[in-house]
Design a protein around this motif. Structure first.
Motif, mmCIF file in Angstrom:
data_model
loop_
_atom_site.group_PDB
_atom_site.id
_atom_site.type_symbol
_atom_site.label_atom_id
_atom_site.label_comp_id
_atom_site.label_asym_id
_atom_site.label_seq_id
_atom_site.Cartn_x
_atom_site.Cartn_y
_atom_site.Cartn_z
ATOM 1 N N LYS A 1 0.828 -1.214 0.000
ATOM 2 C CA LYS A 1 0.000 0.000 0.000
ATOM 3 C C LYS A 1 0.859 1.260 0.000
ATOM 4 C CE LYS A 1 -4.015 -1.973 2.216
ATOM 5 N NZ LYS A 1 -4.688 -2.212 3.483
ATOM 6 N N LEU A 2 2.050 1.170 0.590
ATOM 7 C CA LEU A 2 2.973 2.309 0.630
ATOM 8 C C LEU A 2 3.849 2.382 -0.623
ATOM 9 C CD1 LEU A 2 4.103 2.075 4.378
ATOM 10 C CD2 LEU A 2 2.455 3.681 3.375
ATOM 11 N N ASN A 3 3.575 1.512 -1.594
ATOM 12 C CA ASN A 3 4.316 1.456 -2.863
ATOM 13 C C ASN A 3 5.797 1.190 -2.670
ATOM 14 O OD1 ASN A 3 2.066 1.943 -4.593
ATOM 15 N ND2 ASN A 3 2.145 4.096 -3.995
ATOM 16 N N LEU A 4 6.135 0.378 -1.681
ATOM 17 C CA LEU A 4 7.533 0.025 -1.435
ATOM 18 C C LEU A 4 7.934 -1.156 -2.311
ATOM 19 C CD1 LEU A 4 7.589 0.329 2.449
ATOM 20 C CD2 LEU A 4 8.489 1.951 0.778
ATOM 21 N N LYS A 5 9.167 -1.147 -2.716
ATOM 22 C CA LYS A 5 9.729 -2.239 -3.510
ATOM 23 C C LYS A 5 10.371 -3.261 -2.566
ATOM 24 C CE LYS A 5 9.157 -0.008 -7.505
ATOM 25 N NZ LYS A 5 7.825 0.531 -7.348
#
Length: 142
Positions: free
Chosen positions: A83-87
């Motif tokens: 959801k936090l767009n972390l890779k």
């Protein structure tokens, strides 16, 4: 019981062919049935199969509940990372509450979630999970 929760064992009763197949396919059965152990033996009640019977051990031990909580925690953390767009390569600081189970499994949680854990005060972007009528808050900082 949630389908994704691992159970203790499955017992297989049947002909020699069924028993041999269960032994040969033990790892596949463990994965597909989501159990820790495949047993060959007598089944009093269970699901009829061709030439035999199957029975799942659905007894819930404290150890299984701990394993389920850890699984839910890491799944919730991974969902929140998404959801936090972390890779995957993005390392995070994970803030968890003081909890003996979490502390005992710190390295495993860190490895699975790509994090460094701080126990105590929850900081960063916050989320929570509910398990067995208990709420656990956690935080993530990039």
């Amino acid at each position: 019981l949630k389908l994704r929760y691992v159970l203790k064992s499955i017992t297989v009763e049947g002909t020699e062919d069924v028993a041999n197949a269960a032994k040969n396919l033990e790892e596949v059965i463990k994965k597909m049935a989501n159990v820790k152990e495949v047993r060959i033996g007598k089944v009093s009640e269970g699901k009829e199969i061709e030439n035999g019977k199957l029975s799942l051990d659905i007894e819930v031990s404290p150890e299984l509940k701990d394993e389920w909580l850890l699984s839910e925690l890491t799944r919730s953390i991974q969902d929140f990372r998404k959801k936090l767009n972390l890779k995957i390569k993005d390392k995070i600081t994970l803030y968890l509450p003081e909890n003996d189970l979490f502390k005992k499994n710190q390295k495993s949680i860190e490895d699975i979630t790509g994090s460094k854990i701080n126990f105590g005060k929850i900081a960063g972007k916050k989320s929570k999970l509910e398990f067995e009528n208990n709420k656990y808050e956690f935080g993530i900082k990039i």
